[in-house]
Every structure is written in structure tokens, then in C-alpha cells.
Motif scaffolding. Structure first.
Motif, short mmCIF file in Angstrom:
data_model
loop_
_atom_site.label_atom_id
_atom_site.label_comp_id
_atom_site.label_asym_id
_atom_site.label_seq_id
_atom_site.Cartn_x
_atom_site.Cartn_y
_atom_site.Cartn_z
N GLN A 46 0.83 -1.20 0.00
CA GLN A 46 0.00 0.00 0.00
C GLN A 46 0.87 1.26 0.00
OE1 GLN A 46 -2.53 -0.39 3.42
NE2 GLN A 46 -3.50 -2.27 2.67
N LYS A 47 1.90 1.26 0.85
CA LYS A 47 2.80 2.42 0.90
C LYS A 47 3.60 2.53 -0.40
CE LYS A 47 3.29 2.53 5.93
NZ LYS A 47 4.21 2.41 7.08
N ALA A 48 3.98 1.38 -0.95
CA ALA A 48 4.72 1.41 -2.22
C ALA A 48 3.85 2.00 -3.32
CB ALA A 48 5.16 -0.01 -2.59
N TYR A 49 2.56 1.67 -3.30
CA TYR A 49 1.64 2.24 -4.29
C TYR A 49 1.61 3.76 -4.19
CZ TYR A 49 -2.76 3.92 -6.16
OH TYR A 49 -3.71 4.66 -6.83
N VAL A 50 1.50 4.27 -2.97
CA VAL A 50 1.48 5.73 -2.78
C VAL A 50 2.79 6.34 -3.28
CG1 VAL A 50 1.40 7.57 -1.06
CG2 VAL A 50 -0.11 5.58 -0.84
N ALA A 51 3.93 5.71 -2.95
CA ALA A 51 5.23 6.24 -3.36
C ALA A 51 5.36 6.26 -4.88
CB ALA A 51 6.34 5.41 -2.73
N LEU A 52 5.01 5.17 -5.52
CA LEU A 52 5.19 5.06 -6.96
C LEU A 52 4.22 5.92 -7.74
CD1 LEU A 52 5.89 1.22 -7.12
CD2 LEU A 52 7.55 3.08 -7.34
#
Length: 370
Positions: free
Chosen positions: A34-40
Motif C-alpha cells: 500500500q505504501k509502495a503504491y502511494v510512493a510510486l
């Protein structure tokens, strides 16, 4: 409340775009992804051009399917996937690196060389405690030396060459336990850090910079680790230390295009692993030690554009010799007798040389990125 922002944004996406099928639902309840999605997504929105369309498929919450994004089981939980590597090399991508990249806390490899990213490295990258390789070379990054890299606890490979970073090269860089340092072809201007020899690297490339001062004597302390040393075109001014022979593992030794004076130490003949030796375009003089020509692996010895006046007759073991523009009798393409006499009439006393000599920044010499 701030720590919930990534999760809130994630579920806003789900509301707007619909929920995925059950076979993909495991990603939805993985807080790392989920955090990776926000970052990317933040990174994608900061990109202004993508000529090879590497980020075209960066849509939806399933980040492990994105081009250039690679997932693996988390080190602290083998049952949970996380983004472990990003490789967008040679994409020609324009844009900046957003602060949201700090959410990729499990990243171990970050390769974005040969793009057109500008700005600096965000301080939030210090959250990447597992990052092992950082390669941002050949971009348009700028600003002072990126100290954030020194806060990455696991970093071993550090490559920021061919950018526009400026200011001083910090001594703390050489206190960090790295395996490779590439900082060449930037706009750094500073004294040579005296503690370079404290570094644990196997490859050290510091070239085409405006460094001033003496050749770092501490280099000789790196005999157990160093395999490649390139200090070309930095404006270094001094004699070479007598104990260079301690670098018994070094295969490539390039100090060309500086202002090194004096002679070549006899101890270079003890560097039994040497394959490439380049001391060209300096102000070296005297006799070339015969021991150098007996090095068992030496293939290329370049010492052109100096003031050497004597060389051994026997160098058939070396495939390539370049001795032009010296003061060698009976050799072609040498300096004129008048030029040699003028230079050699003023002997060099290494113990009396100043620690620094102010010079204009050296012109950058082409050096391959790879």
C-alpha cells in the motif's frame, strides 16, 4: 493522523477505480505494498517525460506488476511481499524524485542511471535502511553532496557520477563501509580528504573534479581491499608516496592528468596485480624503475607527456607502451632538448612541497559511464 495518509489515499483509489478480483486481493491488505503504491504514484505524477514508456503501466494497486519494479518476500516476514528493487536504467525519463520515495523502506536496489532526473536526492531516502545499491549516475541531479546517502545503513555501492553535484566532498564518505564509490564528473571543488585511505572500497573513482592538494598518502592503507583506483584529472600536486607497493591487489591505477611531480617509486614494482598503469600528463621525471616492467600482469603502461629521462631496454612483456613527449634519448616524438633542460634544471624536493597549490579547475576529460 499523518501516518494514516498513505492508507487513506490507497482506499480513495479503490473507491474511484473499483475493487480488484479476489485472486489479487492479498495485495490490498499488505501495508508495505500500500505504501509502495502511494510512493510510486507520487513518483509517476512527478515525471514530465517518459520516452520509452517505462511507467505507462504504473496504474492500479498491484505494484509488483509495474515495469522496473521487482518484489520479493520481506526480510522480516517471508509471508509478505514487498518492493525490493527498482531498475529504470537508460529510460531517458525526465522529472524529480519525490519525498514519497522514503515509503519504500524495504528497497535494496535503486538503479535509475541514464535518465534526466533533476533536483536533488530527497532526505526521506534515509528511511531506506536496507538499501544496498544506489545508482543515480548520468542524470541532471544537482545541489550539494547528497549526505542522505551516508545515512543509509546498508549501502555498499554508491554511484552518483555524471551529474551536477557541487561543493565539498565530505571526509565522512570514506569512513562509511562501502564497496564501491563513483563520484567522478560532477562539480565538486574541495581539498582532497586526508582520510581516503580509511575507506574499505574495492573500486574508487574520483575523476574530472576540482580537487586540490597532495596525492593522498593514506591510499597505501588500502592494500587489503582496493582493486581499482582512478584519480585522473583532479589537479593533485605532490610527489607519490614511497609505499605504494602496499597496494598489492590493485589492477587499475590511473593518476593521469594531474600535476604529480618527482619520480615513480621503486615500490610500484611490488604491485603484482597491476594490469593497467597510467601516469600520463603529469610532471614526473627521473628514471622509470625497471621493476615496473617486470610486473607479471601489466598489459598497458602509459607515461606519455612527462619528463622521464631514462627507461629500461627490456619491456617486451607489456603489450602497450606509450612514452611520447618525455625526455627519453633515441625515442621518437619526445620533447625538445630545450624544453627538457628547462624543466630538469629545477630539481624537485618532495619534502619541501606545499600541501596545496591553487590551480584553475581542470578541463574534464571524457571518461566512460560504464
Amino acid at each position: 493522523m499523518a501516518e494514516y495518509y498513505p492508507l487513506i489515499l490507497f482506499f480513495v483509489f479503490l473507491v474511484l477505480h473499483g475493487f480488484p478480483c479476489p485472486s489479487q486481493s492479498s495485495d490490498l491488505f499488505n501495508p508495505r505494498l500500500q505504501k509502495a503504491y502511494v510512493a510510486l504514484q507520487a513518483w509517476k505524477h512527478s515525471i514530465t517525460c517518459d520516452p520509452n514508456q517505462l511507467t505507462t503501466d504504473w496504474d492500479g494497486p498491484h505494484v509488483c506488476n509495474y515495469t522496473g519494479v521487482f518484489c520479493a518476500p520481506a526480510l522480516d516476514d517471508a509471508n509478505e511481499l514487498t518492493v525490493a528493487s527498482i531498475d529504470l536504467n537508460q529510460g531517458g525519463i525526465c522529472g524529480v524524485l519525490p519525498t514519497h520515495l522514503g515509503l519504500l523502506k524495504d528497497l535494496s536496489v535503486f538503479h535509475i542511471n541514464s535518465n534526466r532526473f533533476c533536483g536533488g536526492l530527497p532526505e526521506t531516502l534515509s528511511e531506506m535502511k536496507l538499501l544496498h545499491e544506489l545508482d543515480v549516475s548520468n542524470n541532471d541531479l544537482s545541489g550539494p553532496f547528497p549526505h542522505v546517502a551516508l545515512m543509509m545503513e546498508s549501502l555498499k555501492f554508491f554511484d552518483i557520477r555524471f551529474n551536477h553535484f557541487c561543493g565539498e566532498v565530505p571526509a565522512t564518505l570514506f569512513a562509511k563501509k562501502l564497496d564501491a564509490i563513483f563520484i567522478n564528473n560532477n562539480n565538486f571543488s574541495s581539498a582532497v580528504p586526508a582520510n581516503i585511505g580509511d575507506s574499505s572500497v574495492s573500486v574508487l573513482v574520483i575523476a574530472n573534479l576540482d580537487l586540490h592538494g597532495c596525492f593522498p598518502r593514506s591510499i597505501s592503507k588500502m592494500g587489503d581491499t582496493l582493486y581499482e583506483l582512478i584519480l585522473m584529472n583532479n589537479g593533485l600536486f605532490s610527489c607519490l608516496p614511497e609505499d605504494l607497493g602496499k597496494l598489492k591487489k590493485v589492477r587499475v591505477f590511473d593518476i593521469s592528468s594531474n600535476q604529480i611531480v618527482g619520480g615513480l617509486p621503486e615500490s610500484i614494482g611490488e604491485m603484482k596485480s597491476l594490469e593497467q598503469l597510467n601516469v600520463a600528463h603529469n610532471k614526473l621525471s627521473g628514471e622509470i624503475p625497471a621493476s615496473i616492467f617486470n610486473l607479471p600482469r601489466l598489459e598497458n603502461f602509459t607515461y606519455s607527456d612527462n619528463y622521464f629521462c631514462s627507461e629500461p631496454d627490456n619491456y617486451q612483456n607489456i603489450k602497450r607502451i606509450d612514452d611520447e613527449r618525455n625526455c627519453l634519448p633515441d625515442r621518437p616524438l619526445q620533447r625538445s632538448p630545450e624544453e627538457c633542460c628547462s624543466f630538469l634544471s629545477e630539481p624537485v624536493f618532495c619534502s619541501l612541497l606545499p600541501a596545496k597549490k591553487n590551480t584553475s579547475p581542470p578541463a574534464k576529460i571524457p571518461l566512460p559511464l560504464h
